[in-house]
Enzyme design. Structure first.
Site, PDB file in Angstrom:
ATOM      1  N   LYS A 187       0.941  -1.475  -0.018  1.00 32.67           N
ATOM      2  CA  LYS A 187       0.103   0.133  -0.038  1.00 32.67           C
ATOM      3  C   LYS A 187       0.908   1.220  -0.040  1.00 32.67           C
ATOM      4  CE  LYS A 187      -1.718   2.466   3.262  1.00 32.67           C
ATOM      5  NZ  LYS A 187      -1.712   3.946   2.554  1.00 32.67           N
ATOM      6  N   GLY A 239       7.578   4.507   7.921  1.00 34.70           N
ATOM      7  CA  GLY A 239       6.658   5.482   8.188  1.00 34.70           C
ATOM      8  C   GLY A 239       7.008   6.165   9.565  1.00 34.70           C
ATOM      9  N   THR A 241       7.073   6.910  13.840  1.00 39.73           N
ATOM     10  CA  THR A 241       7.299   5.967  14.900  1.00 39.73           C
ATOM     11  C   THR A 241       5.857   5.832  15.588  1.00 39.73           C
ATOM     12  OG1 THR A 241       9.622   6.750  15.347  1.00 39.73           O
ATOM     13  CG2 THR A 241       8.398   6.005  17.278  1.00 39.73           C
ATOM     14  N   GLU A 261      10.929   0.732   9.909  1.00 47.04           N
ATOM     15  CA  GLU A 261      11.773   1.797   9.507  1.00 47.04           C
ATOM     16  C   GLU A 261      11.132   3.021   9.950  1.00 47.04           C
ATOM     17  OE1 GLU A 261      14.654   1.345   8.133  1.00 47.04           O
ATOM     18  OE2 GLU A 261      14.766  -0.546   7.673  1.00 47.04           O
ATOM     19  N   CYS A 295      13.921  10.393   6.390  1.00 51.31           N
ATOM     20  CA  CYS A 295      14.029  10.045   7.793  1.00 51.31           C
ATOM     21  C   CYS A 295      15.338   9.898   8.429  1.00 51.31           C
ATOM     22  CB  CYS A 295      13.189   8.431   7.947  1.00 51.31           C
ATOM     23  SG  CYS A 295      14.139   7.490   6.712  1.00 51.31           S
ATOM     24  N   GLU A 392      10.890  14.880  15.594  1.00 52.60           N
ATOM     25  CA  GLU A 392      11.153  14.795  13.911  1.00 52.60           C
ATOM     26  C   GLU A 392       9.993  15.872  13.435  1.00 52.60           C
ATOM     27  OE1 GLU A 392       9.805  11.167  11.875  1.00 52.60           O
ATOM     28  OE2 GLU A 392      11.882  11.399  10.769  1.00 52.60           O
TER      29      GLU A 392
HETATM   30  P1  NDP Z   1       2.397   7.657   8.654  1.00 52.02           P
HETATM   31  O1  NDP Z   1       3.136   6.685   9.514  1.00 52.02           O
HETATM   32  O2  NDP Z   1       1.106   7.715   9.132  1.00 52.02           O
HETATM   33  O3  NDP Z   1       2.261   7.047   7.176  1.00 52.02           O
HETATM   34  C1  NDP Z   1       3.176   5.856   6.695  1.00 52.02           C
HETATM   35  C2  NDP Z   1       2.114   5.026   5.986  1.00 52.02           C
HETATM   36  O4  NDP Z   1       1.504   4.330   7.097  1.00 52.02           O
HETATM   37  C3  NDP Z   1       1.374   5.381   4.919  1.00 52.02           C
HETATM   38  O5  NDP Z   1       0.950   4.480   3.871  1.00 52.02           O
HETATM   39  C4  NDP Z   1       0.031   5.663   5.933  1.00 52.02           C
HETATM   40  O6  NDP Z   1      -1.122   5.587   5.178  1.00 52.02           O
HETATM   41  C5  NDP Z   1       0.048   4.294   6.561  1.00 52.02           C
HETATM   42  N1  NDP Z   1      -0.610   4.165   8.028  1.00 52.02           N
HETATM   43  C6  NDP Z   1      -1.305   5.326   8.700  1.00 52.02           C
HETATM   44  N2  NDP Z   1      -1.903   4.949   9.679  1.00 52.02           N
HETATM   45  C7  NDP Z   1      -1.802   3.603   9.571  1.00 52.02           C
HETATM   46  C8  NDP Z   1      -1.981   2.302  10.593  1.00 52.02           C
HETATM   47  N3  NDP Z   1      -2.788   2.723  11.719  1.00 52.02           N
HETATM   48  N4  NDP Z   1      -1.706   1.039  10.412  1.00 52.02           N
HETATM   49  C9  NDP Z   1      -1.071   0.882   9.075  1.00 52.02           C
HETATM   50  N5  NDP Z   1      -0.660   1.876   8.173  1.00 52.02           N
HETATM   51  C10 NDP Z   1      -0.998   2.964   8.357  1.00 52.02           C
HETATM   52  O7  NDP Z   1       2.984   9.037   8.345  1.00 52.02           O
HETATM   53  P2  NDP Z   1       2.274  10.227   7.840  1.00 52.02           P
HETATM   54  O8  NDP Z   1       2.188  10.457   6.559  1.00 52.02           O
HETATM   55  O9  NDP Z   1       1.188  10.345   8.708  1.00 52.02           O
HETATM   56  O10 NDP Z   1       3.266  11.409   8.536  1.00 52.02           O
HETATM   57  C11 NDP Z   1       3.220  11.873   9.877  1.00 52.02           C
HETATM   58  C12 NDP Z   1       4.669  11.953  10.290  1.00 52.02           C
HETATM   59  O11 NDP Z   1       5.489  10.931  10.066  1.00 52.02           O
HETATM   60  C13 NDP Z   1       5.658  13.121   9.581  1.00 52.02           C
HETATM   61  O12 NDP Z   1       5.347  14.391   9.932  1.00 52.02           O
HETATM   62  C14 NDP Z   1       6.857  12.630   9.991  1.00 52.02           C
HETATM   63  O13 NDP Z   1       7.486  13.131  11.089  1.00 52.02           O
HETATM   64  C15 NDP Z   1       6.734  10.943   9.901  1.00 52.02           C
HETATM   65  N6  NDP Z   1       7.210  10.327   8.674  1.00 52.02           N
HETATM   66  C16 NDP Z   1       8.361   9.647   8.717  1.00 52.02           C
HETATM   67  C17 NDP Z   1       8.582   8.914   7.697  1.00 52.02           C
HETATM   68  C18 NDP Z   1      10.004   8.261   8.048  1.00 52.02           C
HETATM   69  O14 NDP Z   1      10.311   7.524   6.706  1.00 52.02           O
HETATM   70  N7  NDP Z   1      10.870   7.975   8.877  1.00 52.02           N
HETATM   71  C19 NDP Z   1       7.799   8.860   6.592  1.00 52.02           C
HETATM   72  C20 NDP Z   1       6.599   9.392   6.650  1.00 52.02           C
HETATM   73  C21 NDP Z   1       6.262  10.034   7.832  1.00 52.02           C
HETATM   74  P3  NDP Z   1      -1.689   6.979   4.628  1.00 52.02           P
HETATM   75  O15 NDP Z   1      -0.595   7.977   4.180  1.00 52.02           O
HETATM   76  O16 NDP Z   1      -2.439   6.731   3.614  1.00 52.02           O
HETATM   77  O17 NDP Z   1      -2.407   7.402   5.758  1.00 52.02           O
END
Ligand code: NDP
Length: 482
Positions: A187, A239, A241, A261, A295, A392
């Site tokens: 996804k 995604g 933490t 990660e 990240c 972050e």
């Molecule tokens: P998320 O962790 O919410 O998103 C990452 C992925 O997980 C997306 O595909 C998201 O779907 C999906 N997701 C969201 N909620 C769930 C759940 N409960 N169970 C399984 N999968 C889920 O990051 P955000 O996009 O909301 O960003 C928020 C913050 O996260 C940012 O401000 C940043 O600080 C951090 N971030 C860190 C990343 C990294 O690589 N370290 C990458 C992205 C974000 P969908 O997008 O469709 O909601």
């Protein structure tokens, strides 16, 4: 010297015409593009213009069930039985096709994600192709990867990826899973589904057996449905933490394996014996690459006290030369923030920094009237306990502190809940070795930053998650070893 007006460059926009984007995308399940059971679609936009680009299918539980069923059948009937050298041919074919359509992928990645076309073209797309090439190479050599052991695939891998490197993260996830004989339900993030759906087109064209890779779109609920599905054997997540913790709780007590990660707050450390111009270049790249949506971004800079004034002046001068604007322009250094929500988060942190008493400096560049943009920003006069130094931000925002001794900077750099990456700038090899052994992060770059290669494992300590992706280590995450 006045840096901002020194370089007036004529616009050099990449043409959109080399890419086709359909008005509507369906779910890629069992080798076919299928309408969602939910009958729902949402719009995906270009964050640089706020214009709608396409409609995207929203998966519900029934769609996730269908995708997992397809992946299970493909696993049992074909993929797990297929000799490694045959699997390798498919993965190799995907790599070649990504290369052949590199220009189209770059354009779509930039239009949907907001990153500068130069970065999509020179980093995201070639590195994604490299990951497929690299793991194609392992598929028929697993007996050498695990000598005197028998490695068997885990089954169906549920893979959930973020919006900062959409195609590259898809490649990081899919390539090792396929090489080791697993099938996949992936996804992409809600805001950046398009390159993953283009990859689905390639996977279909490459004639991969139906169901080996399924790509389904939707928001967090779709991700949660994948995580909670009883017939998924492994979760690979990149995604935040916070969501990583939700996933960890959801799979506790099940037999599901996971690699997470998660976030980071990397220290980038400049010693007074470092080549300062190169170090400043590395700091700029470390925090402003991909608008800071990285990240492992070097978001905490530590400068040895004796060179602080010099480094700060050089940094400010260099920031003034950064071109912020249209991501499709080949001159652009910093593109659009990925979404309104993320821009709000960054702006919230800018306010918090000021409330905490830090001094803020932003480059004087003009921002486009439409779209989501943020000036490159740095904070000085910050404390180790400030939220802007601990949390972050995921944007083009750097905090700067000073230090006097090695021990002091090691303690400060490690004083974070995260542990994904760090950087050291010095002329002395002995200092590099001292720091690389004492910095608690999965990656330590020395006299460089943000360098990636499919051969190198990548992953975190502490709240940055667990498991490694890339390299030989990346294979372990997808096999049982006897
Ligand atoms: P998320 O962790 O919410 O998103 C990452 C992925 O997980 C997306 O595909 C998201 O779907 C999906 N997701 C969201 N909620 C769930 C759940 N409960 N169970 C399984 N999968 C889920 O990051 P955000 O996009 O909301 O960003 C928020 C913050 O996260 C940012 O401000 C940043 O600080 C951090 N971030 C860190 C990343 C990294 O690589 N370290 C990458 C992205 C974000 P969908 O997008 O469709 O909601």
């Amino acid at each position: 010297m006045k840096f901002d007006s020194a370089r007036e460059l004529a616009p050099a926009p990449e043409s959109k015409s080399a890419a086709t984007i359909k008005p509507q995308y369906e779910l890629f399940i069992n080798g076919k593009f299928e309408k969602p059971a939910s009958k729902k679609y949402y719009h995906t936009i270009n964050p640089a213009t706020e214009e709608r680009i396409s409609s995207i299918a929203e998966s519900n539980q029934a769609d996730v069930d269908r995708a997992v069923k397809a992946a299970r059948q493909a696993y049992e009937k074909t993929w797990k039985k297929m000799p490694g050298k045959e699997r390798a041919k498919y993965i190799f074919r995907i790599a070649r096709m990504v290369q052949e359509r590199a220009r189209e992928f770059s354009i779509v990645e930039t239009l949907n994600g907001g990153k500068p076309i130069r970065e999509s073209r020179d980093f995201d797309v070639p590195t994604a192709a490299n990951h497929f090439f690299y793991y194609a190479g392992w598929a028929d050599k697993l007996e050498y990867a695990f000598p005197n052991r028998q490695a068997s695939p885990l089954g169906v891998a549920g893979q959930i990826i973020p919006w900062n490197f959409p195609l590259l993260m898809a490649a990081w996830k899919i390539a090792p899973a396929l090489a080791t004989g697993n099938t996949v339900v992936l996804k992409p993030a809600e805001t950046t589904p398009l390159t993953a759906l283009k990859l689905a087109e390639i996977i279909q064209e490459a004639d991969l057996p139906p169901g080996v890779v399924n790509i389904i779109t939707g928001a967090g609920a779709t991700g949660a449905a994948i995580v909670n599905h009883p017939d998924v054997n492994k979760i690979a997540f990149t995604g935040s933490t916070d969501v990583g913790k939700i996933i960890q709780r959801a799979i506790a007590g099940t037999s599901k394996k996971a690699t997470l990660e998660l976030g980071g707050k990397a220290a980038n450390i400049i010693f007074d014996d470092a080549p300062l111009d190169q170090a400043v270049e590395g700091v700029i790249n470390g925090i402003f690459f991909n608008q800071g949506h990285v990240c492992c971004a070097g978001s905490r800079l530590y400068v040895q006290e004796s060179v602080f004034d010099q480094v700060l002046r050089k940094l400010k001068d260099r920031m003034e030369t950064l071109i912020v604007g249209d991501p499709m322009d080949k001159n652009t250094d910093i593109g659009a923030i990925n979404s309104k929500a993320q821009l709000d988060t960054i702006n919230k942190y800018l306010k918090i920094g000021l409330q905490e008493g830090a001094d803020m400096y932003q480059s004087s560049c003009k921002l486009p009237g439409k779209g989501f943009f943020c000036r490159p920003t740095l904070f000085t006069n910050v404390a180790q306990s400030n939220r802007i130094t601990q949390e972050e931000i995921f944007g083009p925002v750097l905090t700067i502190q000073t230090f006097r001794t090695d021990d002091e900077v090691i303690a400060k750099a490690n004083n974070t809940p995260y542990g994904l990456s760090s950087g050291v700038w010095t002329d002395k090899g002995s200092k590099i070795f001292n720091l690389t052994t004492k910095l608690r992060s999965g990656v330590v770059w020395a006299n460089t930053f943000n360098k990636f290669d499919p051969v190198s494992p990548f992953g975190g300590y502490k709240e940055s998650g667990y498991g490694r992706e890339g390299g030989l280590h990346g294979l372990y995450a997808y096999v049982n070893v006897k």
